[in-house]
Design a protein around this motif. Structure first.
Motif, PDB file in Angstrom:
ATOM      1  N   THR A  58       0.758  -1.201  -0.240  1.00 38.86           N
ATOM      2  CA  THR A  58      -0.099   0.028   0.151  1.00 38.86           C
ATOM      3  C   THR A  58       0.514   0.844   0.079  1.00 38.86           C
ATOM      4  N   MET A  59       2.271   0.992   0.367  1.00 38.97           N
ATOM      5  CA  MET A  59       2.596   2.361   0.751  1.00 38.97           C
ATOM      6  C   MET A  59       3.994   2.759  -0.897  1.00 38.97           C
ATOM      7  N   ALA A  60       3.745   1.303  -1.221  1.00 43.02           N
ATOM      8  CA  ALA A  60       4.382   1.763  -2.718  1.00 43.02           C
ATOM      9  C   ALA A  60       3.464   2.043  -3.664  1.00 43.02           C
ATOM     10  N   ILE A  61       1.955   1.614  -3.326  1.00 39.24           N
ATOM     11  CA  ILE A  61       0.930   2.642  -4.447  1.00 39.24           C
ATOM     12  C   ILE A  61       1.096   3.908  -4.442  1.00 39.24           C
ATOM     13  N   MET A  62       0.872   4.395  -2.676  1.00 37.34           N
ATOM     14  CA  MET A  62       0.477   5.409  -3.005  1.00 37.34           C
ATOM     15  C   MET A  62       1.861   6.410  -3.310  1.00 37.34           C
ATOM     16  N   LEU A  63       2.809   6.191  -2.954  1.00 34.69           N
ATOM     17  CA  LEU A  63       4.102   6.731  -3.484  1.00 34.69           C
ATOM     18  C   LEU A  63       4.397   6.511  -4.334  1.00 34.69           C
ATOM     19  N   GLY A  64       3.858   5.557  -5.332  1.00 31.71           N
ATOM     20  CA  GLY A  64       4.321   5.830  -6.608  1.00 31.71           C
ATOM     21  C   GLY A  64       3.588   6.698  -7.514  1.00 31.71           C
ATOM     22  N   LYS A  65       1.668   6.942  -6.777  1.00 31.30           N
ATOM     23  CA  LYS A  65       1.154   7.731  -7.313  1.00 31.30           C
ATOM     24  C   LYS A  65       1.992   8.548  -7.144  1.00 31.30           C
ATOM     25  N   LEU A  66       2.375   9.612  -5.824  1.00 33.42           N
ATOM     26  CA  LEU A  66       2.884  11.003  -5.722  1.00 33.42           C
ATOM     27  C   LEU A  66       4.067  11.305  -6.601  1.00 33.42           C
ATOM     28  N   PHE A  67       4.810   9.916  -6.921  1.00 34.06           N
ATOM     29  CA  PHE A  67       5.598  10.531  -8.129  1.00 34.06           C
ATOM     30  C   PHE A  67       6.049  10.378  -9.452  1.00 34.06           C
ATOM     31  N   GLY A  68       5.141  10.128  -9.547  1.00 39.08           N
ATOM     32  CA  GLY A  68       5.091  10.318 -11.339  1.00 39.08           C
ATOM     33  C   GLY A  68       5.088   8.029 -11.521  1.00 39.08           C
ATOM     34  N   LEU A  69       4.955   7.195 -11.056  1.00 40.18           N
ATOM     35  CA  LEU A  69       4.875   6.029 -11.113  1.00 40.18           C
ATOM     36  C   LEU A  69       3.756   5.419 -11.401  1.00 40.18           C
ATOM     37  N   THR A  70       3.902   4.310 -12.547  1.00 39.53           N
ATOM     38  CA  THR A  70       2.734   3.431 -12.369  1.00 39.53           C
ATOM     39  C   THR A  70       3.475   1.885 -11.884  1.00 39.53           C
ATOM     40  N   ILE A  71       2.401   1.908 -10.687  1.00 31.75           N
ATOM     41  CA  ILE A  71       2.745   0.418 -10.044  1.00 31.75           C
ATOM     42  C   ILE A  71       1.356  -0.440 -10.415  1.00 31.75           C
ATOM     43  N   ILE A  72       2.548  -1.795 -11.182  1.00 26.18           N
ATOM     44  CA  ILE A  72       0.903  -2.727 -10.751  1.00 26.18           C
ATOM     45  C   ILE A  72       1.398  -4.088  -9.718  1.00 26.18           C
ATOM     46  N   VAL A  73       0.092  -4.211  -8.892  1.00 26.68           N
ATOM     47  CA  VAL A  73       0.621  -5.374  -7.949  1.00 26.68           C
ATOM     48  C   VAL A  73      -0.288  -6.523  -8.128  1.00 26.68           C
ATOM     49  N   THR A  74       0.524  -7.608  -7.481  1.00 24.52           N
ATOM     50  CA  THR A  74      -0.165  -8.874  -7.085  1.00 24.52           C
ATOM     51  C   THR A  74      -0.785  -8.940  -5.188  1.00 24.52           C
ATOM     52  N   CYS A  75      -1.895  -9.625  -5.428  1.00 26.56           N
ATOM     53  CA  CYS A  75      -2.694 -10.078  -4.754  1.00 26.56           C
ATOM     54  C   CYS A  75      -3.081 -11.360  -4.866  1.00 26.56           C
ATOM     55  N   GLY A  76      -3.744 -11.894  -3.779  1.00 26.55           N
ATOM     56  CA  GLY A  76      -4.021 -13.081  -3.191  1.00 26.55           C
ATOM     57  C   GLY A  76      -5.607 -13.196  -2.980  1.00 26.55           C
ATOM     58  N   SER A  77      -7.202 -12.561  -4.037  1.00 27.08           N
ATOM     59  CA  SER A  77      -7.700 -12.220  -4.048  1.00 27.08           C
ATOM     60  C   SER A  77      -8.099 -11.428  -4.873  1.00 27.08           C
ATOM     61  N   ASP A  78      -9.840 -12.196  -5.601  1.00 29.76           N
ATOM     62  CA  ASP A  78     -10.699 -10.238  -6.562  1.00 29.76           C
ATOM     63  C   ASP A  78     -10.513  -9.209  -5.380  1.00 29.76           C
ATOM     64  N   ALA A  79     -11.032  -9.541  -4.272  1.00 26.91           N
ATOM     65  CA  ALA A  79     -11.388  -8.267  -3.220  1.00 26.91           C
ATOM     66  C   ALA A  79     -10.375  -7.874  -2.881  1.00 26.91           C
ATOM     67  N   LYS A  80      -9.117  -8.359  -2.258  1.00 31.19           N
ATOM     68  CA  LYS A  80      -7.718  -7.279  -2.793  1.00 31.19           C
ATOM     69  C   LYS A  80      -7.355  -6.709  -4.019  1.00 31.19           C
ATOM     70  N   CYS A  81      -7.638  -7.785  -4.823  1.00 38.80           N
ATOM     71  CA  CYS A  81      -7.489  -6.530  -6.129  1.00 38.80           C
ATOM     72  C   CYS A  81      -8.077  -5.688  -5.990  1.00 38.80           C
ATOM     73  N   GLY A  82      -9.142  -5.464  -5.928  1.00 35.06           N
ATOM     74  CA  GLY A  82     -10.650  -4.308  -5.518  1.00 35.06           C
ATOM     75  C   GLY A  82      -9.900  -3.498  -5.115  1.00 35.06           C
ATOM     76  N   GLN A  83      -9.597  -3.911  -3.681  1.00 29.67           N
ATOM     77  CA  GLN A  83      -8.890  -2.883  -3.107  1.00 29.67           C
ATOM     78  C   GLN A  83      -7.759  -2.017  -3.016  1.00 29.67           C
ATOM     79  N   ALA A  84      -6.221  -3.128  -3.807  1.00 24.54           N
ATOM     80  CA  ALA A  84      -5.569  -2.142  -4.518  1.00 24.54           C
ATOM     81  C   ALA A  84      -5.424  -1.144  -5.238  1.00 24.54           C
ATOM     82  N   LEU A  85      -6.900  -2.016  -6.340  1.00 22.96           N
ATOM     83  CA  LEU A  85      -7.051  -0.965  -7.158  1.00 22.96           C
ATOM     84  C   LEU A  85      -7.847   0.518  -6.751  1.00 22.96           C
ATOM     85  N   GLY A  86      -8.555   0.766  -5.962  1.00 24.09           N
ATOM     86  CA  GLY A  86      -8.972   1.908  -5.212  1.00 24.09           C
ATOM     87  C   GLY A  86      -7.625   2.198  -4.316  1.00 24.09           C
TER      88      GLY A  86
END
Length: 332
Positions: free
Chosen positions: A161-189
């Protein structure tokens, strides 16, 4: 100024084992030496290394507290030398080398950051470990720059979650892996550009589809083991692979011809054994480059659940269940 007691409640590890080996008891309040501060702890963050230490697989380094806990927030109540007396009464969060699961904890003055108004002490305790780790490994070891794409495993963990937020602030595109569709939805949100369910999809194949077979500039890996060769298949030419944990195993077999022909860089780090001087420099780097986002409210840790200090065993069980989204914190 509030009197400092001689004794405090703290959580110790009675023996290597499961969450039940975390035991609350009476311990002497530590005394700060030169360059150190005594902090009356408001909250302490829980991190994966705490779990590994509890299992007996990650012993505290020499001269560190044997008590678990690597990040805290609280009020400075004493200083080990006159040059830090001005910090008494300050609200700080700190990266510590152990001892965070307690009512009082020692922190190096150079490893503390000020807690701004508007940031709760519970949130502040959830910042140092993940922020120091992600900043160093993503921006310093992988030298991420605006426009880069990074694959981050464990997208809903504290690190993810920290990588996603810092990435957004510094112009990175962050792709993540998660263990469920629900968690994928949380990461996208939260702001991930893409989230891959690693239980239903081959993440290496998905990366090729997402990037048009180009690959990503960076992989931030906390799995290791058999993920490493798959991670290398995700990298673009001149890509950087950074390992920060080995949850999937210590050993990996890789094709070195692939590393040479595509000019890949493999590196990694662990934060706890680094020198006090290094951590102070890292804290200063974060303060100069990222702390404005915290002060403005643009960077906040994703909070999962808080537990009382004496419920540390339940907090560890919750982390090991894998159901959490973001940070777990002990409130003192």
């Amino acid at each position: 100024m509030q009197a400092i007691p001689e004794m405090m409640t703290a959580i110790s590890i009675s023996q290597p084992g499961g969450p039940e080996v975390l035991v609350a008891g009476e311990h002497c309040v530590p005394q700060p030496s030169a360059g150190e501060l005594l902090i009356k702890v408001a909250a302490a963050g829980i991190n994966r290394p705490d779990v590994v230490q509890r299992m007996g697989l990650y012993p505290a380094p020499p001269n560190a507290s044997p008590l678990p806990g690597l990040e805290i927030s609280g009020i400075v109540v004493a200083a080990g030398a006159d040059d830090h007396l001005h910090m008494i009464g300050s609200r700080v969060c700190a990266l510590v080398n152990g001892g965070g699961y307690a009512e009082y904890c020692i922190a190096k003055a150079g490893h503390c950051l000020p807690v701004p108004q508007g940031l709760s002490m519970t949130e502040a305790a959830a910042l140092p470990e993940t922020l120091f780790t992600v900043w160093h490994n993503l921006f310093e070891r992988a030298y991420a720059g605006e426009g880069d794409t990074a694959l981050v495993h464990g997208g809903t963990s504290g690190i993810g979650t920290m990588a996603i937020m810092l990435g957004k602030l510094f112009g990175l595109t962050i792709i993540v892996t998660c263990g469920s569709d629900a968690k994928c939805g949380q990461a996208l949100g939260l702001g991930a550009a893409h989230a891959i369910n690693y239980k239903t999809h081959d993440f290496a194949e998905e990366i090729q589809k997402i990037t048009g077979s180009k690959g990503v500039e960076i992989v931030l890996d906390m799995v290791a083991g058999d993920y490493v060769p798959r991670n290398l298949n995700c990298l673009a030419e001149d890509g950087r692979h950074v390992t920060i944990a080995v949850q999937g195993g210590l050993m990996a077999e890789i094709n070195m011809a692939q590393v040479m022909s595509r000019r890949l860089t493999l590196t990694g780090s662990t934060l706890r054994p680094r020198t006090d001087e290094f951590k102070s420099l890292l804290a200063d780097e974060i303060y100069k480059n990222a702390w404005d986002f915290v002060e403005r409210g643009d960077l906040r840790p994703v909070m999962d659940k808080s537990f009382l200090l004496t419920d540390a065993s339940a907090a560890h069980a919750h982390m090991e269940s894998g159901d959490h989204f973001g940070k777990i914190v002990l409130e003192v």
